[in-house]
Enzyme design. Structure first.
Site, short mmCIF file in Angstrom:
data_model
loop_
_atom_site.label_atom_id
_atom_site.label_comp_id
_atom_site.label_asym_id
_atom_site.label_seq_id
_atom_site.Cartn_x
_atom_site.Cartn_y
_atom_site.Cartn_z
N ASN A 23 -14.90 1.20 75.41
CA ASN A 23 -15.28 2.01 74.84
C ASN A 23 -14.26 1.20 73.40
O ASN A 23 -14.97 1.59 72.20
CB ASN A 23 -13.71 3.00 74.88
CG ASN A 23 -13.69 4.19 75.94
OD1 ASN A 23 -14.99 4.08 75.87
ND2 ASN A 23 -13.40 4.72 75.61
N CYS A 116 -22.67 16.69 77.44
CA CYS A 116 -21.55 15.53 77.30
C CYS A 116 -20.46 16.40 79.25
O CYS A 116 -21.36 17.58 78.85
CB CYS A 116 -19.81 15.37 76.55
SG CYS A 116 -19.09 14.90 78.05
N ARG A 121 -18.10 18.97 72.77
CA ARG A 121 -17.58 17.65 72.70
C ARG A 121 -18.00 17.77 71.31
O ARG A 121 -18.93 17.22 70.60
CB ARG A 121 -17.58 16.31 73.00
CG ARG A 121 -17.18 15.96 74.45
CD ARG A 121 -17.26 14.41 74.92
NE ARG A 121 -16.80 13.88 74.87
CZ ARG A 121 -17.12 12.53 74.77
NH1 ARG A 121 -17.00 12.17 76.56
NH2 ARG A 121 -15.84 11.75 75.09
N ASP A 124 -17.22 17.95 64.64
CA ASP A 124 -16.79 18.55 63.26
C ASP A 124 -15.96 17.91 62.41
O ASP A 124 -15.66 17.52 61.46
CB ASP A 124 -16.56 19.84 63.36
CG ASP A 124 -15.35 19.45 64.80
OD1 ASP A 124 -15.27 18.76 65.41
OD2 ASP A 124 -13.69 20.29 64.19
N ASP A 305 -9.07 8.96 80.38
CA ASP A 305 -9.33 8.61 80.94
C ASP A 305 -8.99 7.89 82.27
O ASP A 305 -10.24 7.31 83.44
CB ASP A 305 -10.67 6.86 80.50
CG ASP A 305 -11.23 7.79 79.17
OD1 ASP A 305 -11.95 8.64 79.43
OD2 ASP A 305 -11.47 6.63 77.95
N ARG A 397 -22.48 3.80 83.52
CA ARG A 397 -22.16 3.50 81.99
C ARG A 397 -20.90 3.58 82.43
O ARG A 397 -20.95 2.07 80.73
CB ARG A 397 -22.02 5.20 81.80
CG ARG A 397 -23.64 5.30 81.47
CD ARG A 397 -22.85 7.17 81.10
NE ARG A 397 -22.15 7.07 79.84
CZ ARG A 397 -21.04 7.49 79.82
NH1 ARG A 397 -20.26 8.81 80.85
NH2 ARG A 397 -20.26 7.55 78.48
C1 UD1 Z 1 -13.19 8.92 73.51
C2 UD1 Z 1 -13.41 7.61 74.53
C3 UD1 Z 1 -13.36 8.37 75.96
C4 UD1 Z 1 -11.97 8.84 75.88
C5 UD1 Z 1 -11.58 9.81 74.50
C6 UD1 Z 1 -9.90 10.11 74.24
C7 UD1 Z 1 -15.54 6.58 73.58
C8 UD1 Z 1 -16.59 5.67 73.20
N1 UD1 Z 1 -14.89 6.94 73.73
O1 UD1 Z 1 -14.42 9.80 73.17
O2 UD1 Z 1 -13.75 7.40 77.16
O3 UD1 Z 1 -12.05 9.20 77.11
O4 UD1 Z 1 -11.50 8.99 73.50
O5 UD1 Z 1 -9.30 8.62 74.57
O6 UD1 Z 1 -14.23 5.16 73.00
N2 UD1 Z 1 -12.43 15.89 69.31
C9 UD1 Z 1 -13.27 17.87 67.99
N3 UD1 Z 1 -14.42 17.60 67.14
C10 UD1 Z 1 -14.82 15.82 66.83
C11 UD1 Z 1 -14.40 14.80 67.57
C12 UD1 Z 1 -13.61 15.37 68.69
O7 UD1 Z 1 -12.65 18.93 67.92
O8 UD1 Z 1 -15.34 16.30 65.54
C13 UD1 Z 1 -11.67 16.87 70.41
C14 UD1 Z 1 -12.94 16.62 71.98
O9 UD1 Z 1 -13.66 17.78 71.82
C15 UD1 Z 1 -11.45 16.24 72.05
C16 UD1 Z 1 -10.85 15.13 71.46
O10 UD1 Z 1 -10.73 15.41 69.96
O11 UD1 Z 1 -10.66 17.53 72.44
C17 UD1 Z 1 -10.38 14.14 71.22
O12 UD1 Z 1 -11.96 13.18 71.51
P1 UD1 Z 1 -12.13 12.13 71.16
O13 UD1 Z 1 -11.17 11.29 71.16
O14 UD1 Z 1 -12.94 12.19 69.83
O15 UD1 Z 1 -13.02 11.74 71.79
P2 UD1 Z 1 -14.39 10.32 72.02
O16 UD1 Z 1 -14.00 9.36 70.33
O17 UD1 Z 1 -15.59 11.58 72.21
#
Ligand code: UD1
Length: 417
Positions: A23, A116, A121, A124, A305, A397
């Site tokens: 990550n 995913c 995911r 926005d 995770d 991965r």
């Molecule tokens: C990253 C990690 C992943 C980990 C996650 C949470 C990487 C490559 N992956 O994923 O391993 O499980 O953090 O610690 O670093 N959300 C929205 N809108 C958005 C973006 C996110 O609603 O635009 C929500 C997601 O659906 C989720 C929450 O926010 O419920 C957290 O997601 P996020 O922190 O963005 O996870 P990732 O960056 O995708």
């Protein structure tokens, strides 16, 4: 298709150096674009998600090659700003290239990132922060067409501390005029690692690790020779394996402070755990007890995770443990596979209750997602008899070589082509 075969019941003993963090390296690979020249990444894990990032970099006209165990990236020849659909679909993290390409080229074009396993995911927050910095983003036929014009720094707040949206905002802010102040930023250690890398490139980023990150827009002035931080989730996986199977292990290269919620849970379950900024030691008799409810939360809370691997470690514990998954909607898909091994787990919506059983038995199981696959490795180490794990491309991965690493700790594990 290859399978991983584990004959469980061996105590795990020995020392293991933990791989570099998936990550961290994925946003750092996107960030290499900010400097039009050469960057050397050390402790870069060899993962299929890293291969996917390399394919995106090469498509953009950059060079990325392994040299003596390091990944050397040269982005001087970058001549495109689009990422084609088939590369976007390979992994969700491809969306992190959006902020970096915008900062370097002033425009970007890509489709939505890959679907995913963990439930919806959305991106926005990624799009709204980039729009707030001045990017015009149109969505047309599944493609995102982004024109930056002049990106201008400003204060903006995330409605929730998304890791990916924080990284995208930081990368885009490096290409802005003036200062960006990002409020309610994610505080994960991997954001700090991204900041450290960007500083090594000469960018002006401060505050990562707290919930306010400040970026003074400035082009990267130099290349870097940078070592990626160790992977705290891989570390958590191997600690949980030793906790479940019993044994005494030492993980080196890893910062125990990044794992405090995981080690606190393992301590409560009856393991002896100690550590500092460079190593963690764990001793377990394999005879664990249930613990207070585990609720996943953004860092510094318990990492989503590590939910699956801790659950796997507690399958044979005395008593019942409640898990509450607060980050992703669909993160219990490994439960059905663990049940095949004799686990007693009930799930209702975001809550799972694990009631310890006396014995787990080896079975044929399949990885449902990356960390769900890691949970099968942990359970396989603690089960009686042979566990055959299929669909291991999910594991590849995020784990460089779990057969090598668990094998080095004494597990009876092999890859069967
Ligand atoms: C990253 C990690 C992943 C980990 C996650 C949470 C990487 C490559 N992956 O994923 O391993 O499980 O953090 O610690 O670093 N959300 C929205 N809108 C958005 C973006 C996110 O609603 O635009 C929500 C997601 O659906 C989720 C929450 O926010 O419920 C957290 O997601 P996020 O922190 O963005 O996870 P990732 O960056 O995708």
């Amino acid at each position: 298709m290859s399978q991983i075969i584990i004959r469980g019941g061996q105590r795990l003993e020995g020392t293991l150096e933990v791989q570099g963090a998936k990550n961290s390296v994925l946003p750092i690979l996107a960030a290499t674009i900010l400097h039009p020249g050469r960057t050397v990444l050390r402790r870069c894990p060899r993962l299929t998600d890293v291969d996917a990032s390399i394919r995106i970099l090469r498509h953009l006209g950059c060079e990325a090659d392994w040299e003596d165990g390091a990944l050397v990236v040269n982005t001087a020849g970058m001549n495109r700003w689009d990422v084609p659909d088939h590369l976007m679909r390979e992994m969700r993290s491809s969306v992190i290239f959006l902020g970096a390409i915008l900062a370097r080229c002033g425009r970007a074009e890509m489709s939505y990132p890959g679907g995913c396993e963990l439930g919806p995911r959305p991106i926005d927050l990624h799009l709204s922060t980039l729009r707030a910095l001045g990017a015009h983003i149109r969505e047309e036929g599944g493609r995102l067409l982004c024109q930056a014009g002049t990106l201008a720094g400003r204060e903006l707040a995330l409605s929730l501390p998304s890791v990916g949206a924080t990284e995208n905002a930081i990368l885009a802010a490096c290409g802005c005029e003036g200062e960006t102040v990002l409020v309610n930023a994610a505080r994960e250690p991997e954001i700090v690692d991204l900041q450290n890398f960007l500083r090594a490139l000469g960018c002006d980023v401060r505050g990562a690790g707290s919930s306010t990150v400040c970026v003074r827009g400035r082009q990267a002035t130099r290349g870097a020779d940078y070592a990626v931080m160790p992977d705290r989730i891989a570390a958590a996986t191997y600690l949980c394996a030793a906790a479940a199977a019993g044994g005494e292990v030492e993980l080196t290269g890893v910062d125990a402070r990044h794992l405090s919620t995981v080690t606190a849970a393992l301590h409560e379950a009856g393991c002896h755990v100690s550590g500092d900024s460079g190593r963690i030691r764990l001793r377990s008799e394999g005879d664990l007890r249930s613990i207070g409810a585990i609720r996943t939360a953004p860092y510094p809370g318990f990492p989503t995770d590590a939910q699956a691997v801790l659950m796997a470690a507690l399958l044979r514990s005395h008593g019942a443990t409640v898990f509450v998954e607060n980050i992703f909607e669909n993160r219990y898909r490994h439960v059905d596979e663990l049940r095949r091994m004799g686990a007693d787990i009930s799930v209702a919506d975001r809550v799972a209750v694990v009631t310890g059983v006396r014995r787990l038995s080896g079975a044929g199981v399949r990885c449902t997602d990356l960390r769900g696959g890691a949970a099968l490795l942990v359970a396989g180490c603690a089960a009686e008899g042979e566990t055959a794990i299929g669909d291991i491309h999910h594991i590849r991965r995020g784990y460089e070589d779990p057969v090598r690493d668990l094998g080095a700790l004494g597990a009876d594990i092999r890859l069967e082509p």
